[in-house]
Design a protein around this motif. Structure first.
Motif, PDB file in Angstrom:
ATOM      1  N   HIS A 141       0.846  -1.185   0.000  1.00  0.00           N
ATOM      2  CA  HIS A 141       0.000   0.000   0.000  1.00  0.00           C
ATOM      3  C   HIS A 141       0.888   1.245   0.000  1.00  0.00           C
ATOM      4  N   SER A 142       0.268   2.401   0.002  1.00  0.00           N
ATOM      5  CA  SER A 142       1.022   3.664  -0.058  1.00  0.00           C
ATOM      6  C   SER A 142       1.656   4.023   1.278  1.00  0.00           C
ATOM      7  N   VAL A 143       1.209   3.382   2.368  1.00  0.00           N
ATOM      8  CA  VAL A 143       1.832   3.524   3.684  1.00  0.00           C
ATOM      9  C   VAL A 143       2.022   2.122   4.260  1.00  0.00           C
ATOM     10  N   ASP A 144       2.799   2.017   5.327  1.00  0.00           N
ATOM     11  CA  ASP A 144       3.004   0.703   5.948  1.00  0.00           C
ATOM     12  C   ASP A 144       1.658   0.085   6.316  1.00  0.00           C
ATOM     13  N   THR A 145       1.433  -1.124   5.809  1.00  0.00           N
ATOM     14  CA  THR A 145       0.162  -1.809   6.003  1.00  0.00           C
ATOM     15  C   THR A 145       0.427  -3.295   6.254  1.00  0.00           C
ATOM     16  N   PHE A 146      -0.263  -3.849   7.247  1.00  0.00           N
ATOM     17  CA  PHE A 146      -0.134  -5.269   7.551  1.00  0.00           C
ATOM     18  C   PHE A 146      -1.497  -5.947   7.456  1.00  0.00           C
ATOM     19  N   GLY A 147      -1.512  -7.116   6.834  1.00  0.00           N
ATOM     20  CA  GLY A 147      -2.684  -7.975   6.885  1.00  0.00           C
ATOM     21  C   GLY A 147      -2.533  -8.946   8.042  1.00  0.00           C
ATOM     22  N   PHE A 148      -3.632  -9.601   8.404  1.00  0.00           N
ATOM     23  CA  PHE A 148      -3.631 -10.493   9.564  1.00  0.00           C
ATOM     24  C   PHE A 148      -4.189 -11.862   9.201  1.00  0.00           C
ATOM     25  N   ARG A 149      -3.699 -12.860   9.924  1.00  0.00           N
ATOM     26  CA  ARG A 149      -4.190 -14.237   9.773  1.00  0.00           C
ATOM     27  C   ARG A 149      -4.346 -14.844  11.164  1.00  0.00           C
ATOM     28  N   LEU A 150      -5.512 -15.422  11.406  1.00  0.00           N
ATOM     29  CA  LEU A 150      -5.764 -16.125  12.656  1.00  0.00           C
ATOM     30  C   LEU A 150      -5.932 -17.601  12.337  1.00  0.00           C
ATOM     31  N   GLU A 151      -5.199 -18.442  13.065  1.00  0.00           N
ATOM     32  CA  GLU A 151      -5.205 -19.873  12.745  1.00  0.00           C
ATOM     33  C   GLU A 151      -5.296 -20.709  14.013  1.00  0.00           C
ATOM     34  N   GLU A 152      -6.255 -21.607  14.028  1.00  0.00           N
ATOM     35  CA  GLU A 152      -6.412 -22.551  15.127  1.00  0.00           C
ATOM     36  C   GLU A 152      -5.459 -23.720  14.903  1.00  0.00           C
ATOM     37  N   PRO A 153      -4.790 -24.209  15.942  1.00  0.00           N
ATOM     38  CA  PRO A 153      -3.864 -25.332  15.741  1.00  0.00           C
ATOM     39  C   PRO A 153      -4.609 -26.607  15.346  1.00  0.00           C
ATOM     40  N   ALA A 154      -3.921 -27.456  14.627  1.00  0.00           N
ATOM     41  CA  ALA A 154      -4.499 -28.752  14.252  1.00  0.00           C
ATOM     42  C   ALA A 154      -4.701 -29.605  15.506  1.00  0.00           C
ATOM     43  N   ARG A 155      -5.675 -30.473  15.451  1.00  0.00           N
ATOM     44  CA  ARG A 155      -5.925 -31.367  16.567  1.00  0.00           C
ATOM     45  C   ARG A 155      -6.417 -32.705  16.026  1.00  0.00           C
ATOM     46  N   VAL A 156      -6.445 -33.697  16.902  1.00  0.00           N
ATOM     47  CA  VAL A 156      -6.949 -35.011  16.515  1.00  0.00           C
ATOM     48  C   VAL A 156      -8.437 -35.064  16.822  1.00  0.00           C
ATOM     49  N   GLN A 157      -9.232 -35.350  15.800  1.00  0.00           N
ATOM     50  CA  GLN A 157     -10.680 -35.487  15.971  1.00  0.00           C
ATOM     51  C   GLN A 157     -11.003 -36.957  16.202  1.00  0.00           C
ATOM     52  N   LEU A 158     -11.634 -37.232  17.311  1.00  0.00           N
ATOM     53  CA  LEU A 158     -11.992 -38.605  17.643  1.00  0.00           C
ATOM     54  C   LEU A 158     -13.150 -39.084  16.773  1.00  0.00           C
ATOM     55  N   ILE A 159     -13.058 -40.341  16.339  1.00  0.00           N
ATOM     56  CA  ILE A 159     -14.079 -40.924  15.472  1.00  0.00           C
ATOM     57  C   ILE A 159     -14.851 -41.971  16.281  1.00  0.00           C
ATOM     58  N   PRO A 160     -16.148 -41.753  16.473  1.00  0.00           N
ATOM     59  CA  PRO A 160     -16.937 -42.637  17.351  1.00  0.00           C
ATOM     60  C   PRO A 160     -16.819 -44.115  17.016  1.00  0.00           C
ATOM     61  N   SER A 161     -16.823 -44.454  15.731  1.00  0.00           N
ATOM     62  CA  SER A 161     -16.762 -45.871  15.365  1.00  0.00           C
ATOM     63  C   SER A 161     -15.439 -46.509  15.792  1.00  0.00           C
ATOM     64  N   ARG A 162     -14.360 -45.749  15.712  1.00  0.00           N
ATOM     65  CA  ARG A 162     -13.061 -46.293  16.130  1.00  0.00           C
ATOM     66  C   ARG A 162     -12.976 -46.409  17.650  1.00  0.00           C
ATOM     67  N   LEU A 163     -13.561 -45.460  18.365  1.00  0.00           N
ATOM     68  CA  LEU A 163     -13.604 -45.558  19.822  1.00  0.00           C
ATOM     69  C   LEU A 163     -14.325 -46.836  20.238  1.00  0.00           C
ATOM     70  N   ALA A 164     -15.449 -47.099  19.567  1.00  0.00           N
ATOM     71  CA  ALA A 164     -16.221 -48.299  19.892  1.00  0.00           C
ATOM     72  C   ALA A 164     -15.419 -49.559  19.601  1.00  0.00           C
ATOM     73  N   GLU A 165     -14.683 -49.566  18.491  1.00  0.00           N
ATOM     74  CA  GLU A 165     -13.868 -50.728  18.127  1.00  0.00           C
ATOM     75  C   GLU A 165     -12.837 -51.051  19.203  1.00  0.00           C
TER      76      GLU A 165
END
Length: 306
Positions: A141-165
């Motif tokens: 831009h014509s002056v100092d300008t910063f864009g932003f990014r917000l990011e949630e960390p990756a995680r393990v999603q539990l799968i009900p069928s595998r829990l049951a197994e």
């Protein structure tokens, strides 16, 4: 009401109109409320949107042009008036420190809120919490300008069928999540045995810039991309000379980065109808919203495993 959504408080560019206030965007992200680029009139727009200053936990200023920052004094003073119970961090270009100081102390008031300045001098992570990482990158831009990014960390999603197994249920599931491993009838069950890695949700805010490499980096794979689209592509040369983007260029950024939903905003006052902006962008990306003031736009949810 979604716990992760964008609330548009203003969608005009340099000049407000009878239907569009100066810039201001409130990102509701779980317990956090991040206010981006509060232009003039932001306090009143928050009132219309049903938002309290006490919901603001962080403020991000992309640059110190008036339509992106002149509402900051009112917000800071309102935080004191409303006795905000938590510190509020403000992120802004370090080169604009003098402008920040003027806005921070623009008038006399009972200065009671805890305001924490976080000047940004270079690209990188500016805040890290248990729930997300906030980063900034310099735009063109014509002056100092910063864009932003917000990011949630990756995680393990539990799968009900595998829990049951694996015979896991109730408190044992919580134990597995805390420890990453649990013993079940003499067998060792690890978190990865019953779940899949799930990338966290992400959001990017790109304002007042020509198309540039950092715009693409900020937008990479995000669920919700807020991107300026000051002009239609018929005014591409004018957009370039004024360090702005067209709707098509915003869509090019979204398409090339693989963003899931594109929010077009920061419209020049010359345009009364934004239907053409959507049409222009949808030639390249499907999920496009040309926002109006007080719109709510949900951060698209990730598909859950079964």
């Amino acid at each position: 009401m979604s716990n992760r959504e964008l609330i548009v408080l203003g969608s005009a560019s340099q000049v407000p109109t009878r239907h569009r206030n100066h810039n201001a965007y409130f990102l509701r992200w779980d317990e956090e409320g991040i206010l981006f680029d509060p232009g003039e009139g932001t306090q009143r727009q928050m009132l219309y949107a049903g938002l309290s200053s006490r919901q603001v936990t962080r403020i991000c200023i992309t640059h110190f042009h008036g339509d992106h920052a002149l509402g900051l004094p009112g917000i800071i003073q309102r935080l004191s008036l409303d006795s905000a119970p938590h510190p509020v961090e403000i992120y802004y270009p370090a080169s604009g420190q003098a402008f920040y100081e003027r806005l921070r102390h623009a008038t006399v008031f009972m200065d009671k809120a805890t305001i924490v300045p976080r000047p940004i001098a270079k690209d990188g992570v500016v805040a890290k919490t248990k729930g997300f990482e906030l980063s900034a990158a310099r735009l063109e831009h014509s002056v100092d300008t910063f864009g932003f990014r917000l990011e949630e960390p990756a995680r393990v999603q539990l799968i009900p069928s595998r829990l049951a197994e694996h015979g896991l249920s109730g408190p044992r599931v919580g134990e597995l999540q805390r420890r990453g491993v649990v013993e079940v009838e003499g067998r060792t069950v690890r978190l990865e045995d019953v779940g899949e890695k799930r990338e966290g949700q992400s959001f990017a805010f790109i304002m007042d810039t020509r198309p540039c490499a950092n715009a693409g980096r900020l937008a990479e794979g995000v669920d919700l991309l807020v991107c300026e689209s000051t002009y239609l592509d018929s005014e591409r040369e004018e957009a370039h000379s004024h360090f702005h983007m067209t709707a098509r260029q915003a869509a090019e950024v979204a398409r090339n980065a693989g963003a899931r939903r594109l929010v077009l905003t920061h419209f020049s006052q010359r345009y009364e109808d934004t239907a053409a902006f959507v049409q222009e962008a949808q030639a390249l990306v499907q999920d496009v919203v040309a926002v109006r003031d007080l719109d709510h736009v949900e951060v698209p949810k990730r598909v859950r495993a079964v």
